[in-house]
Design a protein around this motif. Structure first.
Motif, PDB file in Angstrom:
ATOM      1  N   LYS A   1      40.615  96.716 -69.918  1.00  0.00           N
ATOM      2  CA  LYS A   1      41.761  97.619 -70.082  1.00  0.00           C
ATOM      3  C   LYS A   1      42.950  97.221 -69.217  1.00  0.00           C
ATOM      4  CE  LYS A   1      39.272 101.759 -71.477  1.00  0.00           C
ATOM      5  NZ  LYS A   1      38.865 103.117 -71.102  1.00  0.00           N
ATOM      6  N   GLU A   2      42.703  96.434 -68.181  1.00  0.00           N
ATOM      7  CA  GLU A   2      43.774  96.006 -67.290  1.00  0.00           C
ATOM      8  C   GLU A   2      44.618  94.881 -67.886  1.00  0.00           C
ATOM      9  OE1 GLU A   2      42.245  95.019 -63.426  1.00  0.00           O
ATOM     10  OE2 GLU A   2      40.856  96.717 -63.460  1.00  0.00           O
ATOM     11  N   PHE A   3      44.214  94.339 -69.046  1.00  0.00           N
ATOM     12  CA  PHE A   3      44.894  93.195 -69.639  1.00  0.00           C
ATOM     13  C   PHE A   3      45.685  93.616 -70.870  1.00  0.00           C
ATOM     14  CE2 PHE A   3      41.649  91.447 -67.019  1.00  0.00           C
ATOM     15  CZ  PHE A   3      42.193  90.266 -66.536  1.00  0.00           C
ATOM     16  N   PRO A   4      46.759  92.881 -71.185  1.00  0.00           N
ATOM     17  CA  PRO A   4      47.583  93.217 -72.352  1.00  0.00           C
ATOM     18  C   PRO A   4      46.838  93.123 -73.683  1.00  0.00           C
ATOM     19  CG  PRO A   4      48.748  91.675 -70.922  1.00  0.00           C
ATOM     20  CD  PRO A   4      47.352  91.800 -70.397  1.00  0.00           C
ATOM     21  N   VAL A   5      45.827  92.235 -73.772  1.00  0.00           N
ATOM     22  CA  VAL A   5      45.089  92.031 -75.016  1.00  0.00           C
ATOM     23  C   VAL A   5      43.690  92.619 -74.873  1.00  0.00           C
ATOM     24  CG1 VAL A   5      44.164  90.256 -76.568  1.00  0.00           C
ATOM     25  CG2 VAL A   5      46.379  89.929 -75.490  1.00  0.00           C
ATOM     26  N   ARG A   6      43.202  93.262 -75.935  1.00  0.00           N
ATOM     27  CA  ARG A   6      41.853  93.835 -75.881  1.00  0.00           C
ATOM     28  C   ARG A   6      40.769  92.786 -76.028  1.00  0.00           C
ATOM     29  NH1 ARG A   6      41.154  98.591 -79.966  1.00  0.00           N
ATOM     30  NH2 ARG A   6      41.991  97.055 -81.361  1.00  0.00           N
ATOM     31  N   LEU A   7      41.124  91.593 -76.435  1.00  0.00           N
ATOM     32  CA  LEU A   7      40.161  90.518 -76.624  1.00  0.00           C
ATOM     33  C   LEU A   7      39.624  90.045 -75.272  1.00  0.00           C
ATOM     34  CD1 LEU A   7      39.181  88.413 -78.946  1.00  0.00           C
ATOM     35  CD2 LEU A   7      40.666  86.882 -77.671  1.00  0.00           C
TER      36      LEU A   7
ATOM     37  N   TRP B   1      36.272  95.433 -78.969  1.00  0.00           N
ATOM     38  CA  TRP B   1      35.786  96.635 -79.620  1.00  0.00           C
ATOM     39  C   TRP B   1      36.912  97.185 -80.470  1.00  0.00           C
ATOM     40  CZ3 TRP B   1      34.102  95.591 -74.592  1.00  0.00           C
ATOM     41  CH2 TRP B   1      32.723  95.484 -74.453  1.00  0.00           C
ATOM     42  N   ASP B   2      36.588  97.523 -81.728  1.00  0.00           N
ATOM     43  CA  ASP B   2      37.616  98.082 -82.609  1.00  0.00           C
ATOM     44  C   ASP B   2      37.810  99.568 -82.322  1.00  0.00           C
ATOM     45  OD1 ASP B   2      35.513  99.431 -83.882  1.00  0.00           O
ATOM     46  OD2 ASP B   2      35.480  98.064 -85.598  1.00  0.00           O
ATOM     47  N   GLU B   3      38.679 100.216 -83.102  1.00  0.00           N
ATOM     48  CA  GLU B   3      38.987 101.635 -82.875  1.00  0.00           C
ATOM     49  C   GLU B   3      37.775 102.550 -83.025  1.00  0.00           C
ATOM     50  OE1 GLU B   3      41.194  99.752 -84.781  1.00  0.00           O
ATOM     51  OE2 GLU B   3      42.710  99.705 -83.204  1.00  0.00           O
ATOM     52  N   HIS B   4      36.748 102.085 -83.730  1.00  0.00           N
ATOM     53  CA  HIS B   4      35.542 102.880 -83.951  1.00  0.00           C
ATOM     54  C   HIS B   4      34.444 102.560 -82.946  1.00  0.00           C
ATOM     55  CE1 HIS B   4      37.472 104.039 -87.653  1.00  0.00           C
ATOM     56  NE2 HIS B   4      37.601 102.763 -87.982  1.00  0.00           N
ATOM     57  N   GLY B   5      34.737 101.708 -81.982  1.00  0.00           N
ATOM     58  CA  GLY B   5      33.759 101.359 -80.957  1.00  0.00           C
ATOM     59  C   GLY B   5      32.794 100.259 -81.361  1.00  0.00           C
ATOM     60  N   ASN B   6      33.031  99.626 -82.514  1.00  0.00           N
ATOM     61  CA  ASN B   6      32.170  98.530 -82.970  1.00  0.00           C
ATOM     62  C   ASN B   6      32.641  97.218 -82.352  1.00  0.00           C
ATOM     63  OD1 ASN B   6      30.752 100.266 -84.756  1.00  0.00           O
ATOM     64  ND2 ASN B   6      32.439 100.081 -86.200  1.00  0.00           N
ATOM     65  N   MET B   7      31.688  96.421 -81.913  1.00  0.00           N
ATOM     66  CA  MET B   7      32.049  95.133 -81.340  1.00  0.00           C
ATOM     67  C   MET B   7      32.256  94.117 -82.453  1.00  0.00           C
ATOM     68  SD  MET B   7      30.016  92.559 -78.799  1.00  0.00           S
ATOM     69  CE  MET B   7      30.201  93.512 -77.318  1.00  0.00           C
ATOM     70  N   ARG B   8      33.380  93.436 -82.372  1.00  0.00           N
ATOM     71  CA  ARG B   8      33.674  92.318 -83.270  1.00  0.00           C
ATOM     72  C   ARG B   8      33.632  91.070 -82.405  1.00  0.00           C
ATOM     73  NH1 ARG B   8      38.761  93.499 -86.748  1.00  0.00           N
ATOM     74  NH2 ARG B   8      37.834  91.787 -87.898  1.00  0.00           N
ATOM     75  N   LYS B   9      32.911  90.044 -82.870  1.00  0.00           N
ATOM     76  CA  LYS B   9      32.753  88.861 -82.031  1.00  0.00           C
ATOM     77  C   LYS B   9      32.673  87.598 -82.864  1.00  0.00           C
ATOM     78  CE  LYS B   9      27.768  89.017 -81.840  1.00  0.00           C
ATOM     79  NZ  LYS B   9      26.579  88.939 -81.076  1.00  0.00           N
TER      80      LYS B   9
ATOM     81  N   GLN C   1      47.686  94.707 -78.670  1.00  0.00           N
ATOM     82  CA  GLN C   1      46.539  95.618 -78.669  1.00  0.00           C
ATOM     83  C   GLN C   1      45.910  95.794 -80.055  1.00  0.00           C
ATOM     84  OE1 GLN C   1      44.924  97.477 -76.136  1.00  0.00           O
ATOM     85  NE2 GLN C   1      45.971  95.974 -74.859  1.00  0.00           N
ATOM     86  N   SER C   2      46.467  95.151 -81.072  1.00  0.00           N
ATOM     87  CA  SER C   2      45.952  95.333 -82.432  1.00  0.00           C
ATOM     88  C   SER C   2      44.720  94.468 -82.678  1.00  0.00           C
ATOM     89  CB  SER C   2      47.039  95.001 -83.461  1.00  0.00           C
ATOM     90  OG  SER C   2      47.181  93.607 -83.574  1.00  0.00           O
ATOM     91  N   GLU C   3      43.998  94.837 -83.723  1.00  0.00           N
ATOM     92  CA  GLU C   3      42.815  94.070 -84.107  1.00  0.00           C
ATOM     93  C   GLU C   3      43.194  92.738 -84.748  1.00  0.00           C
ATOM     94  OE1 GLU C   3      39.705  96.205 -86.172  1.00  0.00           O
ATOM     95  OE2 GLU C   3      40.294  98.043 -85.143  1.00  0.00           O
TER      96      GLU C   3
END
Length: 193
Positions: A18-24, A106-114, A151-153
């Motif tokens: 969360k401290e980073f600009p990108v969620r990846l 993690w997407d908006e639904h809490g699912n991990m995409r990898k 911050q987008s997927e």
């Protein structure tokens, strides 16, 4: 890069990310069976280089091996096994997939995409070259994204395309190298008359 000894769980990773600009996020996942990766991560200069290449936009996690010790006890070995298992469980990775570099979010639904890349662990030099190339490619993709979309997927979608491309190039190169070796071997066989 984050050394996450003694706190390998999704909550810690999610909070740190969360401290980073990108969620990846990225994660270097390996086992005791991968000594070259362990040696590379133990060397602070390699660690700093990968950190500098990745930049400030996304975190890379790794369970860094214990610094060189005079003795490595059976207890240390058991602790390493626990760390390995926790990381694999956290990222839902099978032991056969190791060693690998995993890009995930993690997407908006809490699912991990990898998406993962199998790390070349033939030598410290090949491991270093492979990780440097992959981290550089992902960092370039992230740096090309406009700030408003960080911050987008879509970030994951773009990184996934790049990692898949690198995986295909790596596989093709391996096939070509194998074919060259076989041709060379056949050329060395005595010629029948």
């Amino acid at each position: 890069m984050f050394d996450i000894k003694n706190c390998v769980d999704r909550a810690f990773i999610l909070e740190a990310a969360k401290e980073f600009p990108v969620r990846l996020c990225g994660f270097i996942v390996y086992s005791r069976k991968n000594p070259h990766i362990s040696q590379l991560l133990r060397d602070i200069d390699y660690w700093k280089e990968l950190d500098a290449i990745s930049g400030v936009n996304w975190p890379i996690f790794a369970v860094r091996p214990v610094a060189l010790m005079r003795t490595y006890t059976r207890c240390d070995s058991r602790l390493d096994e626990v760390d390995e298992e926790m990381v694999r469980m956290c990222l839902d990775i099978e032991e056969e997939e190791l060693p690998c570099f995993v890009c995930f979010m993690w997407d908006e639904h809490g699912n991990m995409r990898k998406i993962s890349h199998r790390i070349d662990d033939r030598s410290v030099a090949s491991t270093h070259a492979d990780l440097r190339e992959l981290v550089s490619r992902v960092a370039r993709v992230i740096n090309d994204i406009h700030e408003e979309y960080m911050q987008s997927e879509n970030v994951f979608r773009n990184v996934k395309v790049e990692v898949e491309s690198y995986n295909a190039q790596t596989k093709f190169k391996s096939i070509v190298n194998g074919a060259v070796w076989m041709i060379d071997m056949f050329n060395r066989l005595p010629q029948g008359r």
